[in-house]
Design an enzyme around this catalytic site. Sequence first.
Site, PDB file in Angstrom:
ATOM      1  N   HIS A 157     -18.719  -1.873 -26.904  1.00 42.24           N
ATOM      2  CA  HIS A 157     -19.726  -0.908 -27.363  1.00 42.24           C
ATOM      3  C   HIS A 157     -19.219  -0.145 -28.591  1.00 42.24           C
ATOM      4  CE1 HIS A 157     -23.005   2.154 -26.427  1.00 42.24           C
ATOM      5  NE2 HIS A 157     -22.231   2.834 -27.268  1.00 42.24           N
ATOM      6  N   GLU A 158     -18.017   0.375 -28.523  1.00 49.63           N
ATOM      7  CA  GLU A 158     -17.505   1.173 -29.644  1.00 49.63           C
ATOM      8  C   GLU A 158     -17.202   0.300 -30.859  1.00 49.63           C
ATOM      9  OE1 GLU A 158     -18.060   4.157 -29.423  1.00 49.63           O
ATOM     10  OE2 GLU A 158     -18.105   4.548 -27.270  1.00 49.63           O
ATOM     11  N   HIS A 161     -20.439  -0.325 -32.684  1.00 50.44           N
ATOM     12  CA  HIS A 161     -20.765   0.779 -33.600  1.00 50.44           C
ATOM     13  C   HIS A 161     -20.035   0.564 -34.935  1.00 50.44           C
ATOM     14  CE1 HIS A 161     -23.260   3.224 -31.122  1.00 50.44           C
ATOM     15  NE2 HIS A 161     -22.327   3.637 -30.297  1.00 50.44           N
ATOM     16  N   HIS A 167     -27.470   2.527 -31.121  1.00 50.79           N
ATOM     17  CA  HIS A 167     -27.953   2.362 -29.750  1.00 50.79           C
ATOM     18  C   HIS A 167     -29.338   1.712 -29.763  1.00 50.79           C
ATOM     19  CE1 HIS A 167     -25.159   5.906 -28.724  1.00 50.79           C
ATOM     20  NE2 HIS A 167     -24.551   4.768 -28.504  1.00 50.79           N
ATOM     21  N   TYR A 213     -28.979   2.682 -23.451  1.00 48.39           N
ATOM     22  CA  TYR A 213     -28.783   3.700 -22.421  1.00 48.39           C
ATOM     23  C   TYR A 213     -29.573   3.318 -21.171  1.00 48.39           C
ATOM     24  CZ  TYR A 213     -26.851   7.301 -25.600  1.00 48.39           C
ATOM     25  OH  TYR A 213     -26.080   8.026 -26.454  1.00 48.39           O
TER      26      TYR A 213
HETATM   27 ZN    ZN Z   1     -22.562   4.436 -28.435  1.00 45.61          ZN
END
Ligand code: ZN
Length: 256
Positions: A157-158, A161, A167, A213
Amino acid sequence: MTSIRSIILLLSLINAFPTASKAEDDMDNMDVNEMIARANENTTSHLTFGDIAPTLQRNADPCTATGCKWPKTGGFVYIPVDISRSYSSAQRRIIIDGLVSFYQETCIRFRWRRRENRNFLYFFSGSGCWSYLGRQSRGQAISLQSNGCLFLGTVQHEVLHALGFHHEQVRSDRDEHVTIQFDNIIAGTEGNFQKVNTNNLGTLYDFDSVMHYSNRAFSKNGLPTIVANSNPNLSFGRAREMSSNDIARINELYDC
Ligand SMILES: [Zn+2]
């Protein structure tokens, strides 16, 4: 020396998934974004969108059209990395395994940083899990707090980015797919749901993205903050690792 370290990075492909630790067992029922939110509970004041470090000029996916993409050389995108010595070897292994997980289906490759590499990722155990969006000039930090952020999906996930991805629920066309229930969001955290002018690369909206999310993210009352338009009861944002769509959009953005 550098080539030896590169070989070690590659060799980690052989055993990409470490034995589950007690912490991982404790986190068994949490998705990536819950883990990130929990790790960032006391550290979000300087962050935007929950886990993105703010920059003056670059704050959204469109930067990938104007210079925050990582360069490609001979068919591969080589990204120099450095990992803090403060991690234990087992913790470093989780990060390396997360990096190597990009190798199987994308053209992203990671190399140990050499002195001449001006742009690079520096993984360290800061306060919470966070990353900058897209490539920054000079070294950029990715914080993976040793207690709370060292999981395959969190590393992915990071790093996503840092590759330029935002997101999923803030993408420009999200209103066609989800409805944000602002009445249920914790006061002061509404910014996490602010829509961004993203380049969606022609990929489908993906409820299974590791960048999505979950239904009750930042809920103040246990009620959903994000509801799927197609099915109000749909449960989503439960990914533990990159979806096929996450991989497809890496390949699209970086022309793999
Ligand atoms: Zn994030």
